[in-house]
Structure formats: C-alpha cells, structure tokens
Design a protein around this motif. Structure first.
Motif, mmCIF file in Angstrom:
data_model
loop_
_atom_site.group_PDB
_atom_site.id
_atom_site.type_symbol
_atom_site.label_atom_id
_atom_site.label_comp_id
_atom_site.label_asym_id
_atom_site.label_seq_id
_atom_site.Cartn_x
_atom_site.Cartn_y
_atom_site.Cartn_z
ATOM 1 N N VAL A 264 0.818 -1.218 0.000
ATOM 2 C CA VAL A 264 0.000 0.000 0.000
ATOM 3 C C VAL A 264 0.852 1.269 0.000
ATOM 4 O O VAL A 264 0.339 2.368 0.181
ATOM 5 C CB VAL A 264 -0.988 0.006 1.203
ATOM 6 C CG1 VAL A 264 -2.025 -1.091 1.054
ATOM 7 C CG2 VAL A 264 -0.248 -0.122 2.536
ATOM 8 N N GLY A 265 2.153 1.121 -0.242
ATOM 9 C CA GLY A 265 3.073 2.246 -0.160
ATOM 10 C C GLY A 265 2.856 3.342 -1.181
ATOM 11 O O GLY A 265 3.225 4.490 -0.945
ATOM 12 N N GLU A 266 2.261 3.027 -2.323
ATOM 13 C CA GLU A 266 2.045 4.024 -3.372
ATOM 14 C C GLU A 266 0.649 4.659 -3.306
ATOM 15 O O GLU A 266 0.321 5.512 -4.130
ATOM 16 C CB GLU A 266 2.251 3.391 -4.746
ATOM 17 C CG GLU A 266 3.654 2.835 -4.964
ATOM 18 C CD GLU A 266 4.727 3.915 -4.917
ATOM 19 O OE1 GLU A 266 4.513 4.991 -5.514
ATOM 20 O OE2 GLU A 266 5.766 3.683 -4.263
ATOM 21 N N VAL A 267 -0.163 4.248 -2.357
ATOM 22 C CA VAL A 267 -1.535 4.756 -2.255
ATOM 23 C C VAL A 267 -1.510 6.170 -1.667
ATOM 24 O O VAL A 267 -0.937 6.397 -0.610
ATOM 25 C CB VAL A 267 -2.398 3.818 -1.384
ATOM 26 C CG1 VAL A 267 -3.772 4.415 -1.140
ATOM 27 C CG2 VAL A 267 -2.508 2.444 -2.031
ATOM 28 N N GLU B 5 -8.002 7.620 -0.816
ATOM 29 C CA GLU B 5 -8.896 6.481 -0.617
ATOM 30 C C GLU B 5 -9.367 5.869 -1.925
ATOM 31 O O GLU B 5 -9.581 4.662 -2.001
ATOM 32 C CB GLU B 5 -10.095 6.880 0.262
ATOM 33 C CG GLU B 5 -9.713 6.975 1.717
ATOM 34 C CD GLU B 5 -10.900 7.066 2.658
ATOM 35 O OE1 GLU B 5 -11.889 6.324 2.471
ATOM 36 O OE2 GLU B 5 -10.837 7.887 3.586
ATOM 37 N N ARG B 6 -9.521 6.650 -2.953
ATOM 38 C CA ARG B 6 -9.924 6.108 -4.248
ATOM 39 C C ARG B 6 -8.903 5.092 -4.737
ATOM 40 O O ARG B 6 -9.247 3.984 -5.170
ATOM 41 C CB ARG B 6 -10.101 7.231 -5.271
ATOM 42 C CG ARG B 6 -10.569 6.746 -6.645
ATOM 43 C CD ARG B 6 -10.628 7.890 -7.667
ATOM 44 N NE ARG B 6 -9.356 8.592 -7.833
ATOM 45 C CZ ARG B 6 -8.335 8.125 -8.557
ATOM 46 N NH1 ARG B 6 -8.406 6.990 -9.182
ATOM 47 N NH2 ARG B 6 -7.225 8.838 -8.658
ATOM 48 N N LEU B 7 -7.618 5.440 -4.642
ATOM 49 C CA LEU B 7 -6.563 4.511 -5.051
ATOM 50 C C LEU B 7 -6.509 3.286 -4.146
ATOM 51 O O LEU B 7 -6.239 2.178 -4.610
ATOM 52 C CB LEU B 7 -5.208 5.219 -5.066
ATOM 53 C CG LEU B 7 -5.016 6.267 -6.154
ATOM 54 C CD1 LEU B 7 -3.676 6.982 -5.978
ATOM 55 C CD2 LEU B 7 -5.108 5.638 -7.527
ATOM 56 N N LEU C 241 2.107 -4.387 3.112
ATOM 57 C CA LEU C 241 3.437 -3.785 3.178
ATOM 58 C C LEU C 241 3.317 -2.271 3.117
ATOM 59 O O LEU C 241 2.363 -1.738 2.540
ATOM 60 C CB LEU C 241 4.294 -4.269 2.012
ATOM 61 C CG LEU C 241 4.568 -5.761 1.935
ATOM 62 C CD1 LEU C 241 5.429 -6.072 0.718
ATOM 63 C CD2 LEU C 241 5.219 -6.274 3.213
ATOM 64 N N SER C 242 4.294 -1.584 3.697
ATOM 65 C CA SER C 242 4.351 -0.115 3.716
ATOM 66 C C SER C 242 3.161 0.479 4.453
ATOM 67 O O SER C 242 2.678 1.562 4.113
ATOM 68 C CB SER C 242 4.445 0.450 2.290
ATOM 69 O OG SER C 242 5.512 -0.142 1.579
ATOM 70 N N TRP C 243 2.682 -0.219 5.475
ATOM 71 C CA TRP C 243 1.507 0.226 6.216
ATOM 72 C C TRP C 243 1.706 1.619 6.818
ATOM 73 O O TRP C 243 0.796 2.451 6.792
ATOM 74 C CB TRP C 243 1.144 -0.792 7.300
ATOM 75 C CG TRP C 243 -0.111 -0.432 8.011
ATOM 76 C CD1 TRP C 243 -0.224 0.115 9.260
ATOM 77 C CD2 TRP C 243 -1.444 -0.549 7.508
ATOM 78 N NE1 TRP C 243 -1.549 0.335 9.561
ATOM 79 C CE2 TRP C 243 -2.321 -0.071 8.504
ATOM 80 C CE3 TRP C 243 -1.991 -1.014 6.320
ATOM 81 C CZ2 TRP C 243 -3.697 -0.038 8.343
ATOM 82 C CZ3 TRP C 243 -3.365 -0.988 6.154
ATOM 83 C CH2 TRP C 243 -4.205 -0.503 7.160
ATOM 84 N N ASP C 244 2.898 1.893 7.362
ATOM 85 C CA ASP C 244 3.141 3.204 7.974
ATOM 86 C C ASP C 244 2.976 4.340 6.967
ATOM 87 O O ASP C 244 2.511 5.421 7.323
ATOM 88 C CB ASP C 244 4.538 3.262 8.600
ATOM 89 C CG ASP C 244 4.649 2.412 9.851
ATOM 90 O OD1 ASP C 244 3.599 2.031 10.418
ATOM 91 O OD2 ASP C 244 5.786 2.120 10.271
ATOM 92 N N ALA D 119 0.303 7.405 7.311
ATOM 93 C CA ALA D 119 0.725 8.806 7.225
ATOM 94 C C ALA D 119 0.018 9.550 6.091
ATOM 95 O O ALA D 119 -0.388 10.696 6.261
ATOM 96 C CB ALA D 119 2.238 8.882 7.025
ATOM 97 N N GLY D 120 -0.152 8.898 4.956
ATOM 98 C CA GLY D 120 -0.686 9.577 3.785
ATOM 99 C C GLY D 120 -2.193 9.533 3.641
ATOM 100 O O GLY D 120 -2.801 10.456 3.104
ATOM 101 N N VAL D 121 -2.793 8.450 4.135
ATOM 102 C CA VAL D 121 -4.248 8.259 4.002
ATOM 103 C C VAL D 121 -4.772 7.719 5.339
ATOM 104 O O VAL D 121 -5.212 6.576 5.441
ATOM 105 C CB VAL D 121 -4.582 7.285 2.833
ATOM 106 C CG1 VAL D 121 -6.076 7.261 2.553
ATOM 107 C CG2 VAL D 121 -3.809 7.635 1.577
#
Length: 89
Positions: free
Chosen positions: A6-9, A12-14, A53-56, A60-62
């Motif tokens: 999920v690092g590139e999200v 919420e749409r993405l 992966l990349s949960w943090d 932070a972003g969403v």
C-alpha cells in the motif's frame, strides 16, 4: 496468503482500486467502506492471511482509509472468520 503493498496509495480512491484488484472484487464494487464490507462478507472469499506492506506510509498519507480498512478487517475477523490474520508491516 497474499501480500498487498500500500506504499504508493495516496488517497482512498486509489486504496479502493488496489483492494478491488487484489481481492478480486466485481466490477460493480462501490469503492466505499460499506461496499468493502459487503464484498468481504458476501461477494468474494478473501484469503485467511493478508499482509500489507508499507503500512506506515498508508497511515501517514491516508490516515482515514488506513483506519477504516483496519477496522473493517478487525470486524471481519471478529464476526465472520476468527482464523483470519491481517499483518500490517
């Protein structure tokens, strides 16, 4: 088990697009949290073990999306599938 990065999200749409693709939701998936709940509890069989992966970065972003996803999966485990495991790495 499946692993979802999920690092590139960035919104919420993405996030919903990614979840739709990774879990195999149907084309009419409503791209919201009520539709997510309906999908995981009746439309598709999700794996018993999901690693994010990349949960943090997602938190932070969403932050709302991350919280809603985690809440839905916690409820899914509690109400429908006690053996379900979600990892947030």
């Amino acid at each position: 088990m499946i692993t979802i990065d999920v690092g590139e999200v960035t919104d919420e749409r993405l996030l919903h697009q990614l979840l739709m693709r990774e879990f195999g939701f149907p084309g009419f998936y409503g791209m919201n949290w009520a539709a997510f709940w309906d999908a995981i509890t009746g439309l598709v069989d999700i794996p018993e073990h999901v690693r994010f992966l990349s949960w943090d970065q997602l938190v932070a972003g969403v932050p709302r999306g991350a919280a809603m996803l985690r809440h839905a999966l916690d409820d899914y485990q509690a109400k429908h599938c006690p053996e379900f495991i979600a990892e947030y790495a």
